[in-house]
Design an enzyme around this catalytic site. Structure first.
Site, PDB file in Angstrom:
ATOM      1  CD  GLU A  68      -3.966   2.192   8.438  1.00 56.40           C
ATOM      2  OE1 GLU A  68      -5.026   2.089   7.798  1.00 56.40           O
ATOM      3  OE2 GLU A  68      -2.932   1.586   8.136  1.00 56.40           O
ATOM      4  CB  SER A  69      -7.351   7.082  14.719  1.00 48.61           C
ATOM      5  OG  SER A  69      -7.484   6.037  15.647  1.00 48.61           O
TER       6      SER A  69
ATOM      7  CG  HIS B  25     -11.055   3.139   1.859  1.00 46.41           C
ATOM      8  ND1 HIS B  25     -11.767   3.473   2.973  1.00 46.41           N
ATOM      9  CD2 HIS B  25      -9.789   2.946   2.293  1.00 46.41           C
ATOM     10  CE1 HIS B  25     -10.970   3.497   4.030  1.00 46.41           C
ATOM     11  NE2 HIS B  25      -9.761   3.181   3.642  1.00 46.41           N
TER      12      HIS B  25
ATOM     13  CD  GLN C  83      -9.543   3.167   9.043  1.00 45.74           C
ATOM     14  OE1 GLN C  83      -8.983   4.232   9.158  1.00 45.74           O
ATOM     15  NE2 GLN C  83      -9.435   2.420   7.974  1.00 45.74           N
TER      16      GLN C  83
ATOM     17  CG  HIS D 294      -1.955   1.041   1.191  1.00 46.95           C
ATOM     18  ND1 HIS D 294      -3.236   0.782   0.805  1.00 46.95           N
ATOM     19  CD2 HIS D 294      -1.914   2.365   1.461  1.00 46.95           C
ATOM     20  CE1 HIS D 294      -3.934   1.892   0.842  1.00 46.95           C
ATOM     21  NE2 HIS D 294      -3.161   2.870   1.241  1.00 46.95           N
TER      22      HIS D 294
END
Lengths: 160, 792
Positions: B356-357, B134, B286, B62
């Site tokens: 990864e908040s 995503h 998330q 990524h």
């Protein structure tokens, strides 16, 4: 939630005379699943308020923050896990580890209102069903296929 | 308080090393684990969990795009060579880059280095554009995944240069077919309709709450996306020219602003490098909070204009590790993790570092500006913390309450590794040339209008606020009752100025099933067609590539990707459009219970952006007046392979469209001139469903009818079915009034420009072929069919 004595549910739903677009959409999805016996779905926003709270404070929070007096009705009751609902329904809550932005915003609003108590909130949805011959397994399927994502949600079936 | 754990790797054998990678969900290969082992043996200690996590994140597919940077041994069998020919490709990334380097467009300001591609807008401003995917998160939790997808790409724009103001969102989705039977779904897979609704709601809520118009996109349905959906989110931003460059200097403070850090999205970067499997931990999902990001946006715009920071980047995949690592790459940094604002207390140091908040940005702040920055952030109610400073040590040193929990040499961490050579294989597909016989063209046209790929997406588009910021000029829908589809969106982002930008996209995985090389050309052609049809300038158009592919360690899948990238290079050079940004999402495949693997159809999205002088010199797709003439520009050939017609008929055959860049570019330049001169009343490109669908859509938007004489469409007339439904590229349907036909025809002298019919007052489509009435359909029926497919 730790202390059930001090754990309340605020249940907010559309006034009866208003068209419930969200409930209708869910009913359509239920019918697409093949359950033609469902006639109506009522959708409620539910807030589990706990921590340093009293009934009076919960009423204040409801009136000043959560309730739109024109479109909504609110009901407040003590939280319990007993399945004493009159109609079949399911509650969908975020799992403990999942960030709940609406709850965060509600807590911030409570602080902005000048309330200093350490109030905790969880947000969820409650879906109440009416129809003929509704079975618990149908609600389980509906929950998993339409209403809840078990990766991030817990769901509790009640009233059946 | 939790501390860092030491991971014993110095003594591990191959098996042990792989086990560490697997157990820690690190997605590191054996070669990489050995490199790590070698590094730590050299410095004489074992790594901490945080160090391993940071390495895994930095080297993840990524963040590092290993496959696009790898050498490829490419073997090809095609019609010309008959025998397999093998050659070495230095890297796919270099092929894409080559286009931009060769074209040397002076309006390309910053390409392939920042968070977004940046081009010149006017004398004082630049615009930037980025498109992200995503896919995995949206497949697991459609609402949250899609919302954070758009939230993430908005932060890319906030983190481009010193930050741009987001002015437009785009979105493109690919789902399984909506009528897939519920009972045939694999356990753990959501029904396409649920994914569709969830994804749309996620994009809607995040975009609308941020106050950014969502006004361009596409939605595709194909059984190949049943297990792996695709969610592309794009954002366009505008920024002053002085804000393009960022600078990090030793001594600058590291300030994190926005959301608090929790356990959300841990391992997103490494997770996206793997395929979708069962037993996914909750933490990879998330949930976005657009209100926080909106406050961050507002505060940043003030702070940027007061020059209170010198560099900025977003916290995306890899979290602080990636953001601070990137900024500190050429200098060094010292970080104190205990200063990071947390959602809850029991986070381990490595979790804080790679979480990864959402809604977080990292700034480099000269220490003398910090007080002023604090004031702005406090005024805008944005949370912040100074978590360390940049140094000149070329090392990153991470503390947690006085303990050193990580220390890595940044030169080693970011050094170009010798990547393994990948093998790819491609064999040209030979398709039989079939023309369907005995088909009822009236029925087929109605069926095509009811094809979910072609049908109106109004039910989705109207959920998006496409008007907020009040600068949307050509809107997603046009025509008297707002039902006609627009080819592109035109916005005028600077108040008081008519200067504008046109944004559109091109995507067609069905051509790719036949020929991925030609698919690339068709996607570029389509994106440019859409741009030009609305008034965009083909000579001031830039494009972005987003590749979503299946299982790429399979040489056959990789072979298709290589062909597609070659197509991007060759056709972009031919159309003279530079790539300014791009992204790849690989390993979109699913392993079924019986072990079989389902890869998505290789999918390329080309997004295009064009700057125009005057938004008044644009046009829309709806017919304007009865009596006007209808023209077709471009050549219609027998291009039915991968077409919607052949999808409808389940034909795996035919030649897929072959773009003709030289001719098309001439047509586009002249069409642009004609639109600028006001000669064009309406214009629509021919894409899915061919000319017949294009004219139907122009009618639906207008309430007028059309009379078409099919024999005039092509120089050499072919079967009516071909003329109606062929998807030949580079074609436009144009409406011109009587007063301007001479001027118009003069512009297109010596180019394929044919008058094929007229706009009629009654709302009916009539198509004649060599004197015979071939097709006649009531406009209301067409409209009802086209509008009534997608329901909520």
């Amino acid at each position: 939630m730790e202390n059930l004595e001090k754990s309340y549910i605020i249940e907010i739903g559309l006034k009866e005379n208003l068209f419930d677009a969200f409930g209708n959409e869910i009913l359509n999805s239920i019918k697409e699943l093949g359950f033609d016996n469902f006639e109506k779905v009522f959708v409620y926003d539910v807030y589990n308020v706990y921590g340093d709270v009293s009934l009076q404070l919960v009423k204040q929070i409801t009136k000043n923050i959560l309730l739109d007096h024109v479109a909504h009705n609110a009901k407040i009751y003590k939280y319990n896990n007993k399945k004493d609902e009159k109609k079949p329904c399911v509650e969908v809550w975020y799992k403990k580890q999942v960030t709940d932005p609406v709850a965060m915003t509600a807590i911030k609003a409570i602080k902005d209102l000048g309330i200093k108590n350490d109030v905790k909130i969880r947000c969820g949805k409650k879906y109440v069903f009416s129809g003929n011959n509704i079975k618990k397994d149908m609600i389980r399927q509906i929950s998993e296929k339409i209403l809840a994502n078990t990766l991030i949600h817990d769901y509790i079936i009640k009233g059946i | 308080m939790a501390r860092a754990e030491i991971i014993e790797i110095c003594t591990g054998d191959d098996e042990k090393l792989l086990e560490i990678s697997k157990k820690g969900l690190l997605s590191l290969t054996l070669d990489e684990m050995k490199r790590i082992q070698k590094y730590f043996l050299k410095i004489g200690r074992n790594p901490t969990d945080l160090e391993l996590e940071m390495i895994a994140q930095t080297w993840s597919e990524h963040c590092f795009h290993k496959l696009f940077k790898s050498k490829i041994e490419f073997t090809e069998v095609n019609g010309q060579t008959a025998k397999p020919v093998t050659h070495i490709i230095p890297s796919m990334f270099s092929m894409i880059r080559q286009v931009t380097e060769n074209l040397k467009k002076n309006w390309c300001v910053s390409v392939f280095k920042d968070n977004a591609g940046i081009i010149k807008f006017d004398d004082t401003n630049c615009v930037c554009f980025k498109v992200e995917t995503h896919n995995h998160p949206s497949a697991l939790e459609p609402y949250g995944g899609a919302g954070t997808g758009i939230g993430g790409v908005i932060r890319d724009i906030l983190g481009a240069g010193l930050g741009a103001k987001p002015i437009l969102n785009t979105d493109v989705f690919c789902f399984g077919t909506l009528d897939f039977p519920h009972e045939n779904l694999d356990p753990g897979i959501f029904h396409p309709k649920r994914l569709f609704k969830g994804v749309v709601s996620g994009v809607r809520d995040y975009g609308n709450r941020m106050g950014i118009p969502t006004a361009n996109g596409a939605i595709l349905f194909d059984p190949g996306y049943l297990y792996n959906i695709l969610v592309y989110c794009g954002t366009v931003g505008i920024m002053p020219q002085w804000a393009v460059e960022k600078k990090v200097e030793p001594g600058h403070l590291i300030v994190v602003i926005g959301g608090k850090t929790g356990r959300d999205g841990i391992h997103g970067a490494t997770f996206s490098s793997a395929s979708l499997e069962k037993d996914i931990p909750t933490s990879v999902v998330q949930i976005g909070n657009p209100i926080i990001e909106k406050k961050v946006l507002d505060a940043l715009m003030i702070a940027r204009d007061r020059k209170l920071y010198s560099a900025i980047t977003d916290c995306g995949a890899g979290g602080l590790s990636s953001a601070v690592g990137e900024l500190a790459q050429h200098c060094g940094a010292e970080v104190h993790l205990e200063n990071v604002p947390l959602k809850y207390r029991d986070l381990k140091p490595w979790e804080i570092w790679v979480s990864e908040s959402q809604e977080r940005m990292v700034l480099a702040v000269p220490s003398e500006k910090f007080e002023q920055l604090k004031k702005v952030l406090e005024d805008e109610d944005v949370e912040y913390a100074c978590i360390g400073k940049f140094t000149s040590t070329k090392k990153i040193k991470i503390y947690h309450q006085n303990d050193i929990v990580g220390e890595l040499d940044l030169r080693w961490l970011f050094q170009k590794a010798e990547l393994p050579v990948q093998k790819a294989y491609y064999e040209e597909r030979k398709m039989a040339d079939i023309i369907p016989e005995n088909i009822n063209v009236e029925e087929v046209l109605l069926q095509l209008l009811a094809d979910p790929v072609i049908a109106s997406k109004e039910i989705v588009v109207r959920q998006y606020d496409h008007e907020v910021q009040s600068h949307t000029i050509v809107k997603p829908f046009s025509g008297i009752d707002g039902k006609g589809p627009s080819d592109a969106v035109v916005i005028a982002p600077v108040y008081g100025s008519y200067r504008g930008i046109v944004v559109a996209c091109g995507i067609n995985p069905w051509y790719g099933k036949v020929d991925p090389y030609l698919m690339a050309g068709c996607c570029i052609d389509e994106a440019m067609r859409n741009i030009v049809a609305c008034g965009g300038d083909p000579e001031k158009t830039a494009v972005l590539d987003n590749f979503c592919w299946g299982k790429c360690d399979d040489p056959v899948e990789l072979g298709k990707l290589v062909k597609c990238v070659q197509g991007c290079r060759d056709f972009a050079l031919a159309y003279k459009v530079p790539f300014i940004s791009g992204k790849d999402s690989l390993n979109n495949f699913y392993t079924k219970e019986d072990g079989s693997i389902v890869s998505i159809p290789g999918t390329l999205l080309i997004s295009a952006i064009s700057v125009i002088d005057d938004v008044r010199e644009t046009t829309s797709s709806d017919l304007k007046e009865s009596g006007n003439h209808i023209y077709i520009l471009g050549e219609t050939r027998r291009h039915l392979g991968g077409s919607r017609l052949f999808n409808l008929l389940n034909f795996e055959a035919g030649q897929c469209p072959v773009p003709e860049p030289e001719l098309t570019l001439k047509i586009m330049k002249n069409l642009h001139r004609a639109i600028k001169q006001g000669l064009v009343k309406s214009c629509h490109d021919c894409s899915e469903g061919g000319m017949a669908v294009a004219i139907s859509e122009m009618m639906i938007g207008s309430g007028y009818g059309a009379e078409i004489y099919l024999e005039n469409v092509a120089e050499r007339t072919d079967e009516p079915v071909v003329l109606l439904f062929s998807e030949s590229q580079g074609r436009f349907i144009v409406e011109v009034d009587q007063a301007h036909i001479d001027k118009f025809e003069k512009i297109f002298k010596n180019l394929p420009c044919r008058r094929i019919g007229r706009v009629t007052p009654d709302f009916r489509l009539k198509i004649f072929y060599k004197g015979k009435n071939l097709l006649e359909i009531d406009g209301e029926l067409m409209k009802k069919t086209w509008c009534g497919v997608l329901s909520w």
